[in-house]
Design a protein around this motif. Structure first.
Motif, PDB file in Angstrom:
ATOM      1  N   LEU A 359       1.020  -0.863   0.178  1.00 24.78           N
ATOM      2  CA  LEU A 359      -0.117  -0.101  -0.218  1.00 24.78           C
ATOM      3  C   LEU A 359       0.929   1.171   0.173  1.00 24.78           C
ATOM      4  CD1 LEU A 359      -2.948  -0.907   2.584  1.00 24.78           C
ATOM      5  CD2 LEU A 359      -3.863  -0.767   0.403  1.00 24.78           C
ATOM      6  N   ARG A 360       2.486   0.816   0.184  1.00 27.29           N
ATOM      7  CA  ARG A 360       2.650   2.117   0.316  1.00 27.29           C
ATOM      8  C   ARG A 360       4.094   2.422  -0.926  1.00 27.29           C
ATOM      9  NH1 ARG A 360       4.614  -0.109   5.278  1.00 27.29           N
ATOM     10  NH2 ARG A 360       6.354  -0.252   4.841  1.00 27.29           N
ATOM     11  N   SER A 361       3.136   1.477  -2.070  1.00 28.79           N
ATOM     12  CA  SER A 361       4.305   2.452  -3.232  1.00 28.79           C
ATOM     13  C   SER A 361       3.651   2.513  -3.676  1.00 28.79           C
ATOM     14  CB  SER A 361       3.612   0.221  -4.140  1.00 28.79           C
ATOM     15  OG  SER A 361       4.442   0.425  -5.101  1.00 28.79           O
ATOM     16  N   ARG A 362       4.446   3.423  -5.441  1.00 28.08           N
ATOM     17  CA  ARG A 362       3.511   4.125  -6.092  1.00 28.08           C
ATOM     18  C   ARG A 362       2.790   3.555  -7.024  1.00 28.08           C
ATOM     19  NH1 ARG A 362       8.219   7.066  -8.462  1.00 28.08           N
ATOM     20  NH2 ARG A 362       9.383   6.571  -6.597  1.00 28.08           N
ATOM     21  N   PHE A 363       2.714   2.009  -7.044  1.00 31.32           N
ATOM     22  CA  PHE A 363       1.902   0.760  -7.821  1.00 31.32           C
ATOM     23  C   PHE A 363       0.806   0.647  -6.808  1.00 31.32           C
ATOM     24  CE2 PHE A 363       6.494   0.399  -9.713  1.00 31.32           C
ATOM     25  CZ  PHE A 363       6.748   1.559 -10.741  1.00 31.32           C
ATOM     26  N   ALA A 364       0.341   0.979  -6.096  1.00 36.96           N
ATOM     27  CA  ALA A 364      -0.320   0.513  -4.939  1.00 36.96           C
ATOM     28  C   ALA A 364      -1.958   0.021  -5.908  1.00 36.96           C
ATOM     29  CB  ALA A 364      -0.474   1.250  -3.423  1.00 36.96           C
ATOM     30  N   PRO A 365      -2.688  -0.900  -6.578  1.00 37.59           N
ATOM     31  CA  PRO A 365      -3.857  -0.491  -7.140  1.00 37.59           C
ATOM     32  C   PRO A 365      -4.455   0.154  -6.416  1.00 37.59           C
ATOM     33  CG  PRO A 365      -3.180  -2.971  -6.565  1.00 37.59           C
ATOM     34  CD  PRO A 365      -2.579  -1.875  -5.643  1.00 37.59           C
ATOM     35  N   ARG A 366      -6.049   0.611  -7.145  1.00 37.10           N
ATOM     36  CA  ARG A 366      -7.292   0.299  -6.623  1.00 37.10           C
ATOM     37  C   ARG A 366      -7.580  -0.472  -7.267  1.00 37.10           C
ATOM     38  NH1 ARG A 366     -10.573   5.809  -5.831  1.00 37.10           N
ATOM     39  NH2 ARG A 366     -11.888   4.343  -4.457  1.00 37.10           N
ATOM     40  N   GLY A 367      -7.808  -1.967  -6.309  1.00 37.78           N
ATOM     41  CA  GLY A 367      -8.510  -3.555  -7.293  1.00 37.78           C
ATOM     42  C   GLY A 367      -9.804  -3.660  -7.605  1.00 37.78           C
ATOM     43  N   ARG A 368      -9.907  -4.503  -8.021  1.00 34.71           N
ATOM     44  CA  ARG A 368     -11.253  -5.446  -8.480  1.00 34.71           C
ATOM     45  C   ARG A 368     -12.314  -6.552  -7.606  1.00 34.71           C
ATOM     46  NH1 ARG A 368     -13.944  -3.280 -12.919  1.00 34.71           N
ATOM     47  NH2 ARG A 368     -15.767  -4.310 -11.806  1.00 34.71           N
ATOM     48  N   TYR A 369     -12.948  -6.342  -6.682  1.00 36.48           N
ATOM     49  CA  TYR A 369     -13.003  -7.758  -6.219  1.00 36.48           C
ATOM     50  C   TYR A 369     -13.742  -8.165  -6.328  1.00 36.48           C
ATOM     51  CZ  TYR A 369     -13.004  -3.615  -2.593  1.00 36.48           C
ATOM     52  OH  TYR A 369     -12.824  -2.404  -1.717  1.00 36.48           O
ATOM     53  N   SER A 370     -13.935  -9.836  -5.667  1.00 36.57           N
ATOM     54  CA  SER A 370     -14.237 -10.610  -6.220  1.00 36.57           C
ATOM     55  C   SER A 370     -15.627 -11.096  -5.730  1.00 36.57           C
ATOM     56  CB  SER A 370     -13.831 -12.281  -6.214  1.00 36.57           C
ATOM     57  OG  SER A 370     -14.695 -13.653  -5.784  1.00 36.57           O
ATOM     58  N   TRP A 371     -16.528 -11.770  -6.553  1.00 38.07           N
ATOM     59  CA  TRP A 371     -18.336 -12.040  -5.362  1.00 38.07           C
ATOM     60  C   TRP A 371     -17.885 -12.214  -4.366  1.00 38.07           C
ATOM     61  CZ3 TRP A 371     -19.813 -15.915  -3.222  1.00 38.07           C
ATOM     62  CH2 TRP A 371     -18.998 -17.477  -3.559  1.00 38.07           C
ATOM     63  N   GLN A 372     -16.740 -12.869  -3.705  1.00 37.85           N
ATOM     64  CA  GLN A 372     -17.112 -13.398  -2.009  1.00 37.85           C
ATOM     65  C   GLN A 372     -15.938 -12.099  -1.533  1.00 37.85           C
ATOM     66  OE1 GLN A 372     -13.838 -17.117  -3.443  1.00 37.85           O
ATOM     67  NE2 GLN A 372     -15.509 -17.871  -4.111  1.00 37.85           N
ATOM     68  N   GLU A 373     -16.295 -11.185  -2.112  1.00 39.90           N
ATOM     69  CA  GLU A 373     -15.801 -10.297  -1.229  1.00 39.90           C
ATOM     70  C   GLU A 373     -16.409  -8.754  -0.857  1.00 39.90           C
ATOM     71  OE1 GLU A 373     -10.885  -9.473  -1.850  1.00 39.90           O
ATOM     72  OE2 GLU A 373     -12.399  -9.518  -3.871  1.00 39.90           O
ATOM     73  N   GLU A 374     -18.269  -9.747  -1.030  1.00 37.90           N
ATOM     74  CA  GLU A 374     -19.244  -8.466  -0.576  1.00 37.90           C
ATOM     75  C   GLU A 374     -18.851  -8.041   0.967  1.00 37.90           C
ATOM     76  OE1 GLU A 374     -22.772  -6.839  -0.447  1.00 37.90           O
ATOM     77  OE2 GLU A 374     -21.961  -7.518  -2.466  1.00 37.90           O
ATOM     78  N   SER A 375     -18.467  -8.218   1.571  1.00 38.16           N
ATOM     79  CA  SER A 375     -18.574  -7.941   2.862  1.00 38.16           C
ATOM     80  C   SER A 375     -17.496  -6.807   2.802  1.00 38.16           C
ATOM     81  CB  SER A 375     -18.121  -8.811   4.176  1.00 38.16           C
ATOM     82  OG  SER A 375     -18.705 -10.032   4.127  1.00 38.16           O
ATOM     83  N   HIS A 376     -16.530  -6.861   2.699  1.00 44.71           N
ATOM     84  CA  HIS A 376     -15.347  -5.275   1.796  1.00 44.71           C
ATOM     85  C   HIS A 376     -16.733  -4.150   1.768  1.00 44.71           C
ATOM     86  CE1 HIS A 376     -11.759  -7.741   2.810  1.00 44.71           C
ATOM     87  NE2 HIS A 376     -12.024  -8.102   1.435  1.00 44.71           N
ATOM     88  N   ILE A 377     -17.232  -4.469   0.411  1.00 44.77           N
ATOM     89  CA  ILE A 377     -17.900  -3.469  -0.166  1.00 44.77           C
ATOM     90  C   ILE A 377     -18.878  -2.566   1.234  1.00 44.77           C
ATOM     91  CG2 ILE A 377     -20.106  -2.504  -1.745  1.00 44.77           C
ATOM     92  CD1 ILE A 377     -17.645  -3.678  -2.381  1.00 44.77           C
ATOM     93  N   GLN A 378     -19.210  -3.666   1.955  1.00 47.28           N
ATOM     94  CA  GLN A 378     -20.186  -2.898   3.266  1.00 47.28           C
ATOM     95  C   GLN A 378     -19.528  -2.402   4.241  1.00 47.28           C
ATOM     96  OE1 GLN A 378     -22.493  -6.690   4.565  1.00 47.28           O
ATOM     97  NE2 GLN A 378     -23.329  -7.086   2.618  1.00 47.28           N
TER      98      GLN A 378
END
Length: 394
Positions: A359-378
């Protein structure tokens, strides 16, 4: 409240970029990396979250008797949690109202709290009882010098505190999760003790995301968690923005699964569980401090306390049905259970350390989610609505 400056990251651009993390899981992207690494952002979160939300400090059974107390530090605020002479759980600042010395540390049982510095003496409810040699001090009033109080609420045996005197009750905002816990009778279950991992090198949100991430379940934890595969993740609906709990279910391939090398329970199963409840775990977040999970033979909790933007202390405890502790082999079974858990802990610690580094990298992404990560959206939605409410200079 934090205020923005020309160099502040708390600008309108960052605020607008947060919305992309609250979309449907099929469209959303991960939160901006800088909110996991910035001192300024943690200072903002201190006021936006920690000074406004309900913070779990531990189990009520830790202060079972009148005069029992323990101390905890939350975002540089030392607190005393105690049970007063009326049997009421109290939470108060541990900062003496004379010269700001911390009046006590650790845990114990006492009738009063005496500051070691000048022997100002406080009651279990925080009232100032005595202040030596203050008789010549003009307009000195003991009733105005008690230890500052926090709101307290108990929920299923857990103690929560809130710095905001006007905070709405916590319990109603957790009701979605309670049907999944009813048969555990948590108020009467037993936590034999906790241990604390200090200065773990990652942001508190990384900890919360990893705890409730079904996507890595039998990937990072291949073999040891194959009985509880990622594909059997479930996300109870509906979730609403007035909820203070984010949780998921994690199904098993067989009844009475256990997080150890045997894939089977080790302790006594909670006797009131249904067959369905014996074929799953639940993983829940009550942000910003409590991660809580269930299995057929035990529950487990992590109390997460930031020590910096990229470090946390984590207090860990396990909860059992009372019959489990009556087993003459309990200590041996506990050692076996813990050995299994340590496999997960080592793998998770390696992953979260490397996530924080990334997360400290200049290449840190704003990645996409799998359906198995629904909790992260909440979780993102829980966060972003609070960030927006407290954002400076809107």
């Amino acid at each position: 409240m934090s205020t923005s400056s020309p160099m502040s990251i708390l600008n309108s651009d960052l605020l607008s970029r947060l919305d992309a993390s609250t979309n449907d899981v099929s469209q959303a992207v991960t939160l901006p990396p800088e909110i996991y690494t910035s001192d300024e952002f943690l200072s903002f979160e201190t006021e936006a979250l920690y000074m406004r939300e309900w913070l779990c400090v531990g189990r009520a059974e830790r202060i079972a008797n009148v005069g029992d107390w323990f101390t905890v530090n939350l975002v540089d605020e030392p607190l005393i949690i105690t049970r007063d002479k009326q049997g009421t759980v109290r939470a108060m600042s541990a900062v003496c109202q004379h010269r700001a010395m911390q009046v006590c540390e650790g845990e114990g049982n006492s009738t009063t709290f005496k500051c070691p510095y000048h022997h100002w003496n406080y009651a279990l409810d925080g009232r100032l009882l005595g202040a030596p040699a203050m008789e010549r001090t003009e307009d000195f009033n003991k009733s105005e010098c008690g230890l500052p109080q926090l709101k307290v609420e108990e929920w299923l045996g857990f103690v929560f505190v809130n710095f905001d005197p006007d905070a709405a009750p916590l319990g109603p905002t957790l009701s979605r999760y309670e049907p999944f816990l009813e048969n555990y009778d948590l108020s009467n279950a037993i936590c034999p003790g906790t241990f604390t991992l200090q200065d773990m090198p990652w942001n508190w949100k990384v900890m919360f995301e990893n705890f409730n991430d079904g996507y890595h379940a039998n990937r990072l934890h291949q073999f040891v968690q194959d009985f509880c595969p990622s594909s059997m993740s479930g996300f109870p609906v509906p979730w609403s923005d007035d909820s203070n709990v984010i949780f998921r279910t994690a199904g098993y391939t067989h009844i009475d699964g256990g997080f150890n090398a045997t894939h089977r329970v080790i302790m006594d199963v909670f006797p009131e569980l249904t067959e369905e409840e014996r074929t799953r775990s639940t993983f829940a977040l009550i942000p910003p401090t409590l991660c809580f999970g269930t299995a057929p033979d035990q529950c487990f909790f992590f109390l997460v306390r930031p020590t910096g933007p990229e470090s946390i202390d984590v207090e860990i405890g396990y909860i059992f049905h009372p019959s489990a502790l009556q087993d003459p082999l309990f200590e041996h079974k506990m050692a076996l259970s813990d050995a299994g858990v340590q496999v997960f802990v080592a793998q998770d610690q390696d992953a979260t350390t490397k996530v924080q580094r990334g997360l400290r990298s200049r290449f840190a992404p704003r990645g996409r989610y799998s359906w198995q990560e629904e909790s992260h959206i909440q979780f993102n939605r829980w966060l972003v609505q609070r960030y927006r409410k407290a954002w400076p200079n809107q």
